[in-house]
Motif scaffolding. Structure first.
Motif, PDB file in Angstrom:
ATOM      1  N   ASN A   1       0.827  -1.215   0.000  1.00  0.00           N
ATOM      2  CA  ASN A   1       0.000   0.000   0.000  1.00  0.00           C
ATOM      3  C   ASN A   1       0.855   1.255   0.000  1.00  0.00           C
ATOM      4  O   ASN A   1       0.480   2.266  -0.604  1.00  0.00           O
ATOM      5  CB  ASN A   1      -0.933  -0.013   1.216  1.00  0.00           C
ATOM      6  CG  ASN A   1      -2.059  -1.032   1.079  1.00  0.00           C
ATOM      7  OD1 ASN A   1      -2.385  -1.484  -0.028  1.00  0.00           O
ATOM      8  ND2 ASN A   1      -2.650  -1.404   2.207  1.00  0.00           N
ATOM      9  N   GLU A   2       1.996   1.195   0.673  1.00  0.00           N
ATOM     10  CA  GLU A   2       2.871   2.358   0.730  1.00  0.00           C
ATOM     11  C   GLU A   2       3.707   2.525  -0.535  1.00  0.00           C
ATOM     12  O   GLU A   2       4.217   3.614  -0.809  1.00  0.00           O
ATOM     13  CB  GLU A   2       3.802   2.228   1.934  1.00  0.00           C
ATOM     14  CG  GLU A   2       3.089   2.293   3.278  1.00  0.00           C
ATOM     15  CD  GLU A   2       3.981   1.870   4.430  1.00  0.00           C
ATOM     16  OE1 GLU A   2       5.179   1.630   4.192  1.00  0.00           O
ATOM     17  OE2 GLU A   2       3.469   1.758   5.567  1.00  0.00           O
ATOM     18  N   SER A   3       3.822   1.435  -1.320  1.00  0.00           N
ATOM     19  CA  SER A   3       4.715   1.462  -2.480  1.00  0.00           C
ATOM     20  C   SER A   3       4.099   2.127  -3.699  1.00  0.00           C
ATOM     21  O   SER A   3       4.806   2.459  -4.652  1.00  0.00           O
ATOM     22  CB  SER A   3       5.125   0.030  -2.850  1.00  0.00           C
ATOM     23  OG  SER A   3       4.040  -0.676  -3.453  1.00  0.00           O
ATOM     24  N   GLN A   4       2.792   2.323  -3.694  1.00  0.00           N
ATOM     25  CA  GLN A   4       2.107   2.916  -4.850  1.00  0.00           C
ATOM     26  C   GLN A   4       0.800   3.547  -4.365  1.00  0.00           C
ATOM     27  O   GLN A   4       0.392   3.356  -3.218  1.00  0.00           O
ATOM     28  CB  GLN A   4       1.864   1.864  -5.947  1.00  0.00           C
ATOM     29  CG  GLN A   4       1.337   0.513  -5.461  1.00  0.00           C
ATOM     30  CD  GLN A   4      -0.114   0.530  -5.028  1.00  0.00           C
ATOM     31  OE1 GLN A   4      -0.957   0.985  -5.803  1.00  0.00           O
ATOM     32  NE2 GLN A   4      -0.409   0.077  -3.825  1.00  0.00           N
ATOM     33  N   ASP A   5       0.153   4.327  -5.231  1.00  0.00           N
ATOM     34  CA  ASP A   5      -1.042   5.060  -4.807  1.00  0.00           C
ATOM     35  C   ASP A   5      -2.250   4.780  -5.682  1.00  0.00           C
ATOM     36  O   ASP A   5      -3.175   5.584  -5.761  1.00  0.00           O
ATOM     37  CB  ASP A   5      -0.752   6.564  -4.791  1.00  0.00           C
ATOM     38  CG  ASP A   5      -0.292   7.094  -6.157  1.00  0.00           C
ATOM     39  OD1 ASP A   5      -0.335   6.323  -7.152  1.00  0.00           O
ATOM     40  OD2 ASP A   5       0.124   8.270  -6.215  1.00  0.00           O
TER      41      ASP A   5
ATOM     42  N   PHE B   1      -1.020  -7.419  -7.142  1.00  0.00           N
ATOM     43  CA  PHE B   1      -0.534  -7.498  -5.768  1.00  0.00           C
ATOM     44  C   PHE B   1       0.064  -8.872  -5.481  1.00  0.00           C
ATOM     45  O   PHE B   1       1.117  -8.991  -4.852  1.00  0.00           O
ATOM     46  CB  PHE B   1      -1.665  -7.207  -4.788  1.00  0.00           C
ATOM     47  CG  PHE B   1      -1.336  -7.593  -3.369  1.00  0.00           C
ATOM     48  CD1 PHE B   1      -0.322  -6.959  -2.675  1.00  0.00           C
ATOM     49  CD2 PHE B   1      -2.035  -8.628  -2.745  1.00  0.00           C
ATOM     50  CE1 PHE B   1       0.003  -7.329  -1.376  1.00  0.00           C
ATOM     51  CE2 PHE B   1      -1.732  -9.001  -1.446  1.00  0.00           C
ATOM     52  CZ  PHE B   1      -0.710  -8.345  -0.759  1.00  0.00           C
ATOM     53  N   ILE B   2      -0.597  -9.940  -5.935  1.00  0.00           N
ATOM     54  CA  ILE B   2      -0.092 -11.286  -5.700  1.00  0.00           C
ATOM     55  C   ILE B   2       1.306 -11.445  -6.300  1.00  0.00           C
ATOM     56  O   ILE B   2       2.219 -11.979  -5.661  1.00  0.00           O
ATOM     57  CB  ILE B   2      -1.051 -12.338  -6.277  1.00  0.00           C
ATOM     58  CG1 ILE B   2      -2.360 -12.352  -5.475  1.00  0.00           C
ATOM     59  CG2 ILE B   2      -0.413 -13.721  -6.279  1.00  0.00           C
ATOM     60  CD1 ILE B   2      -3.427 -13.267  -6.050  1.00  0.00           C
ATOM     61  N   GLU B   3       1.474 -10.965  -7.530  1.00  0.00           N
ATOM     62  CA  GLU B   3       2.795 -11.078  -8.148  1.00  0.00           C
ATOM     63  C   GLU B   3       3.827 -10.269  -7.381  1.00  0.00           C
ATOM     64  O   GLU B   3       4.956 -10.719  -7.160  1.00  0.00           O
ATOM     65  CB  GLU B   3       2.761 -10.650  -9.614  1.00  0.00           C
ATOM     66  CG  GLU B   3       4.134 -10.745 -10.269  1.00  0.00           C
ATOM     67  CD  GLU B   3       4.092 -10.643 -11.783  1.00  0.00           C
ATOM     68  OE1 GLU B   3       5.172 -10.706 -12.390  1.00  0.00           O
ATOM     69  OE2 GLU B   3       2.980 -10.511 -12.355  1.00  0.00           O
ATOM     70  N   TRP B   4       3.472  -9.076  -6.948  1.00  0.00           N
ATOM     71  CA  TRP B   4       4.413  -8.237  -6.195  1.00  0.00           C
ATOM     72  C   TRP B   4       4.820  -8.921  -4.901  1.00  0.00           C
ATOM     73  O   TRP B   4       6.009  -8.965  -4.545  1.00  0.00           O
ATOM     74  CB  TRP B   4       3.761  -6.882  -5.893  1.00  0.00           C
ATOM     75  CG  TRP B   4       4.669  -5.888  -5.234  1.00  0.00           C
ATOM     76  CD1 TRP B   4       5.446  -4.957  -5.855  1.00  0.00           C
ATOM     77  CD2 TRP B   4       4.871  -5.704  -3.822  1.00  0.00           C
ATOM     78  NE1 TRP B   4       6.130  -4.204  -4.918  1.00  0.00           N
ATOM     79  CE2 TRP B   4       5.791  -4.650  -3.659  1.00  0.00           C
ATOM     80  CE3 TRP B   4       4.364  -6.336  -2.687  1.00  0.00           C
ATOM     81  CZ2 TRP B   4       6.215  -4.206  -2.415  1.00  0.00           C
ATOM     82  CZ3 TRP B   4       4.792  -5.904  -1.441  1.00  0.00           C
ATOM     83  CH2 TRP B   4       5.699  -4.851  -1.307  1.00  0.00           C
TER      84      TRP B   4
END
Length: 448
Positions: free
Chosen positions: A71-75, A338-341
């Motif tokens: 959540n902090e890595s992108q907006d 998100f799963i891949e990240w």
């Protein structure tokens, strides 16, 4: 000393304020016990809901941390995490699906993937997650999430279901040189180790636990599972007689006492000194290391015995957890991203999970496994890691994907034999139940 490496490649330093999990009961819209309440989603950001079964504190903290970091890595996307108690999972998930409020992402064990895919409960992910992430998976694990050529979930971890844990000090005192390699030796050693203070062996004893913890033994003794490959007929034949007979003999000997009231995955009664040997999964390492450190120097592991005494055979299955995307979600692309990240991207995002669980679980990703093996303290933290990785995992089969009632039929047969029912009678009853399940669920031709 244990590594104190911090998370850097995307997960970073976990935010000081972790996701707060409310302990309230379910809500009318299908929200589960243990859900995260009051979390604000920034305006204009796509929300993706994620339910995970609640695990150990260490595992739950990793889930919270990886979600916070993403959540902090992108907006553009906000993941809202909910931890659901395991005993409430089925009820809450069923209610949420009925209300049209199923989570976009959910944890799912390997055994549930095939049926969920065939019934469109989950979304195919092959084209939503990069080829690089898929190609990094061990082939046998990738096959466990593949249905009709499409991948339907991304694997997180695997765990061998059956390992022989044994007390080296008690073996030495009894004059036993090493772990048994056949089931006949297992029964004999268990009898020799049994005395007024300790029982020789601990195994699953109730039908539900026997249903899944014995998959590897079933495969080993018979060379097949109790249903045909295409799921058209039961195969709970006399091939399984030596397995049922071994349980019957072990219980009759007194070396396997009546059930201790603790589920198969719980190693506490072994840790308390009630048994000289125990069958349990790789996850037992974490419990023993954390709760029984004084016992650890006297505990060793080995593959569960085979029926012919040969090494390098299947005596365990690989179970564990995947992440899947709901079949009715409107944010499949964001969920898969998100799963891949989190699971399929930078190894620094996922290696800390295995560190936190003291390497008691195994990564299905080649690159993650290599990163873990390069850590200087793996075998110091988990003294049983090398044996599990080298002598058990390579020979384990993926857990089967057929309906639970097939497994339960075999579990009930083993339990019945253990309690004195003639082996042939118990097997005949199991085969009848399996054939009934095939007919009732129209399984013929749907197997893999």
């Amino acid at each position: 000393m244990r590594s104190t490496r911090r998370l850097t490649g995307g997960l970073g330093v976990v935010a000081a304020t972790a996701l707060v999990l409310a302990a309230c009961s379910g809500t009318p819209d299908g929200g589960p016990e243990g859900s995260a309440g009051g979390e604000e989603v920034p305006e204009g950001v796509t929300e993706v809901t994620f339910w995970q079964q609640s695990f150990t504190d260490e595992e739950n903290e990793w889930y919270e941390g990886v979600v916070d970091a993403y959540n902090e890595s992108q907006d553009e996307v906000h993941i809202t995490l909910t931890a659901v108690p395991g005993d409430a999972w089925e009820q809450r998930m069923t209610a949420a699906q009925a209300a049209g409020n199923a989570p976009d992402i959910r944890t799912m064990n390997y055994g549930g993937v095939r049926n969920a895919a065939l019934t469109s409960q989950i979304t195919p992910l092959s084209d939503l997650i990069s080829a690089e992430a898929w190609d990094d998976l061990q082939e046998n694990v990738r096959g466990s999430v593949t249905v009709d050529g499409e991948e339907y979930a991304y694997p997180m971890l695997v765990e061998p279901s059956a390992i022989l844990w044994y007390r080296t000090d008690l073996f030495e005192a009894a004059g036993i040189d090493g772990p048994p390699t056949t089931w006949d030796e297992l029964v004999a050693d268990a009898e020799l180790l049994t005395n007024d203070e300790v029982f020789g062996m601990r195994l699953a004893q109730n039908a539900p636990d026997l249903s899944w913890s014995t998959w590897g033994y079933q495969w080993n003794v018979a060379g097949h599972l109790p249903i045909s490959d295409d799921w058209s007929e039961g195969m709970a034949t006399e091939d399984y007689a030596p397995l049922l007979q071994a349980f019957q003999d072990l219980f009759a000997s007194g070396a396997l006492p009546p059930a201790d009231g603790v589920g198969y995955p719980d190693a506490s009664t072994f840790g308390d000194g009630q048994y000289a040997m125990m069958a349990n999964g790789s996850w037992a390492a974490s419990q023993l290391l954390n709760d029984y450190p004084d016992l650890v120097p006297n505990v060793a592991v080995a593959p569960m015995p085979s029926f012919d005494g040969q090494s390098g055979q299947t005596t365990a299955t690989l179970g564990g957890w995947t992440w899947a995307v709901d079949g009715n979600t409107e944010v499949a692309e964001e969920a898969a991203g998100f799963i891949e990240w989190a699971l399929g991207g930078d190894t620094e995002n996922v290696v800390p999970f295995f560190e936190a669980t003291q390497f008691s679980k195994v990564s299905p990703r080649v690159s993650v496994a290599e990163a873990i093996s390069a850590l200087p303290d793996v075998d110091t933290v988990n003294p049983w890691n090398a044996v599990i990785q080298e002598e058990i995992v390579p020979f384990a089969q993926p857990e089967p994907g057929y309906p639970w009632n097939v497994s339960l039929a075999m579990g009930e047969a083993i339990e019945a034999a253990m309690q004195g029912t003639p082996v042939s009678e118990a097997l005949a009853a199991a085969n009848d139940k399996i054939n009934t399940e095939i007919a009732n669920s129209e399984l013929a031709g749907t197997g893999s």
